[in-house]
Design a protein around this motif. Structure first.
Motif, mmCIF file in Angstrom:
data_model
loop_
_atom_site.group_PDB
_atom_site.id
_atom_site.type_symbol
_atom_site.label_atom_id
_atom_site.label_comp_id
_atom_site.label_asym_id
_atom_site.label_seq_id
_atom_site.Cartn_x
_atom_site.Cartn_y
_atom_site.Cartn_z
ATOM 1 N N MET A 78 -13.586 0.140 13.363
ATOM 2 C CA MET A 78 -12.168 0.362 13.221
ATOM 3 C C MET A 78 -11.473 -0.861 12.620
ATOM 4 O O MET A 78 -10.518 -0.723 11.892
ATOM 5 N N PHE A 79 -11.997 -2.038 12.944
ATOM 6 C CA PHE A 79 -11.404 -3.272 12.427
ATOM 7 C C PHE A 79 -11.534 -3.335 10.906
ATOM 8 O O PHE A 79 -10.600 -3.749 10.221
ATOM 9 N N LEU A 80 -12.685 -2.915 10.377
ATOM 10 C CA LEU A 80 -12.875 -2.945 8.922
ATOM 11 C C LEU A 80 -11.949 -1.961 8.219
ATOM 12 O O LEU A 80 -11.470 -2.244 7.118
ATOM 13 N N ALA A 81 -11.690 -0.833 8.841
ATOM 14 C CA ALA A 81 -10.742 0.118 8.255
ATOM 15 C C ALA A 81 -9.343 -0.479 8.204
ATOM 16 O O ALA A 81 -8.610 -0.288 7.226
ATOM 17 N N GLY A 82 -8.976 -1.230 9.225
ATOM 18 C CA GLY A 82 -7.677 -1.903 9.224
ATOM 19 C C GLY A 82 -7.584 -2.975 8.159
ATOM 20 O O GLY A 82 -6.555 -3.126 7.499
ATOM 21 N N LEU A 83 -8.670 -3.718 7.977
ATOM 22 C CA LEU A 83 -8.675 -4.734 6.919
ATOM 23 C C LEU A 83 -8.599 -4.091 5.539
ATOM 24 O O LEU A 83 -7.929 -4.614 4.642
ATOM 25 N N LEU A 84 -9.264 -2.977 5.370
ATOM 26 C CA LEU A 84 -9.214 -2.276 4.086
ATOM 27 C C LEU A 84 -7.802 -1.762 3.809
ATOM 28 O O LEU A 84 -7.303 -1.883 2.685
ATOM 29 N N ALA A 85 -7.163 -1.218 4.821
ATOM 30 C CA ALA A 85 -5.788 -0.750 4.647
ATOM 31 C C ALA A 85 -4.850 -1.915 4.344
ATOM 32 O O ALA A 85 -3.967 -1.811 3.478
ATOM 33 N N SER A 86 -5.042 -3.044 5.016
ATOM 34 C CA SER A 86 -4.203 -4.218 4.768
ATOM 35 C C SER A 86 -4.427 -4.770 3.364
ATOM 36 O O SER A 86 -3.480 -5.146 2.674
ATOM 37 N N ALA A 87 -5.677 -4.795 2.931
ATOM 38 C CA ALA A 87 -5.979 -5.283 1.583
ATOM 39 C C ALA A 87 -5.400 -4.359 0.526
ATOM 40 O O ALA A 87 -4.889 -4.820 -0.506
ATOM 41 N N THR A 88 -5.451 -3.063 0.770
ATOM 42 C CA THR A 88 -4.870 -2.112 -0.183
ATOM 43 C C THR A 88 -3.368 -2.306 -0.291
ATOM 44 O O THR A 88 -2.809 -2.311 -1.398
ATOM 45 N N ALA A 89 -2.696 -2.481 0.832
ATOM 46 C CA ALA A 89 -1.253 -2.725 0.808
ATOM 47 C C ALA A 89 -0.937 -4.036 0.091
ATOM 48 O O ALA A 89 0.027 -4.119 -0.673
ATOM 49 N N ALA A 90 -1.763 -5.056 0.308
ATOM 50 C CA ALA A 90 -1.543 -6.347 -0.355
ATOM 51 C C ALA A 90 -1.709 -6.233 -1.860
ATOM 52 O O ALA A 90 -0.933 -6.800 -2.624
ATOM 53 N N VAL A 91 -2.717 -5.491 -2.304
ATOM 54 C CA VAL A 91 -2.934 -5.306 -3.743
ATOM 55 C C VAL A 91 -1.764 -4.562 -4.366
ATOM 56 O O VAL A 91 -1.251 -4.955 -5.424
ATOM 57 N N LEU A 92 -1.317 -3.499 -3.727
ATOM 58 C CA LEU A 92 -0.203 -2.732 -4.280
ATOM 59 C C LEU A 92 1.072 -3.562 -4.347
ATOM 60 O O LEU A 92 1.811 -3.507 -5.337
ATOM 61 N N TYR A 93 1.327 -4.355 -3.324
ATOM 62 C CA TYR A 93 2.525 -5.188 -3.328
ATOM 63 C C TYR A 93 2.426 -6.300 -4.364
ATOM 64 O O TYR A 93 3.384 -6.566 -5.093
ATOM 65 N N ALA A 94 1.274 -6.930 -4.457
ATOM 66 C CA ALA A 94 1.115 -8.027 -5.426
ATOM 67 C C ALA A 94 1.222 -7.513 -6.860
ATOM 68 O O ALA A 94 1.767 -8.197 -7.723
ATOM 69 N N ARG A 95 0.718 -6.322 -7.112
ATOM 70 C CA ARG A 95 0.847 -5.753 -8.453
ATOM 71 C C ARG A 95 2.288 -5.393 -8.771
ATOM 72 O O ARG A 95 2.716 -5.465 -9.917
ATOM 73 N N ALA A 96 3.051 -4.997 -7.756
ATOM 74 C CA ALA A 96 4.454 -4.653 -7.983
ATOM 75 C C ALA A 96 5.296 -5.904 -8.227
ATOM 76 O O ALA A 96 6.216 -5.879 -9.034
ATOM 77 N N VAL A 97 4.978 -6.997 -7.544
ATOM 78 C CA VAL A 97 5.770 -8.221 -7.673
ATOM 79 C C VAL A 97 5.434 -8.955 -8.970
ATOM 80 O O VAL A 97 6.316 -9.412 -9.676
ATOM 81 N N LYS A 98 4.149 -9.094 -9.293
ATOM 82 C CA LYS A 98 3.669 -9.738 -10.527
ATOM 83 C C LYS A 98 4.282 -11.121 -10.741
ATOM 84 O O LYS A 98 5.016 -11.361 -11.673
ATOM 85 N N ARG A 99 3.960 -12.037 -9.826
ATOM 86 C CA ARG A 99 4.422 -13.417 -9.966
ATOM 87 C C ARG A 99 3.226 -14.322 -10.173
ATOM 88 O O ARG A 99 2.198 -13.911 -10.667
#
Length: 91
Positions: A1-22
């Protein structure tokens, strides 16, 4: 379950970082923060439901921050190439 949480967190981080583009630094910081918030919420919910000990919340949040920071930097490195900015003409 912990790995699924890390995967979800990493996916959210990628989507946010791509939206910000700094810069790489901003991408790592913002990706880490988004992932840490998600990791904290998920681990706090698990602690409330007595699925894990409360001390695990600290390690889950720190682990999610690290994964999010790496994911944010990777997202910035793999973004679409931008066209060159035209400079002043030297005529």
């Amino acid at each position: 379950m912990f790995l699924a949480g890390l995967l979800a967190s990493a996916t959210a981080a990628v989507l946010y970082a791509r939206a910000v583009k700094r810069s790489l630094r901003d991408s790592a910081w913002h990706g880490g923060m988004v992932a840490a918030i998600g990791g904290f919420i998920a681990s706090a919910l698990s602690a409330v439901l007595a699925d894990q000990r409360p001390l695990v919340m600290l390690w889950a949040t720190l682990g999610a921050f690290a994964v999010g920071a790496f994911a944010g930097v990777a997202a910035l490195g793999f973004r679409e190439p931008q066209p060159p900015v035209p400079g002043p003409s030297s005529a």
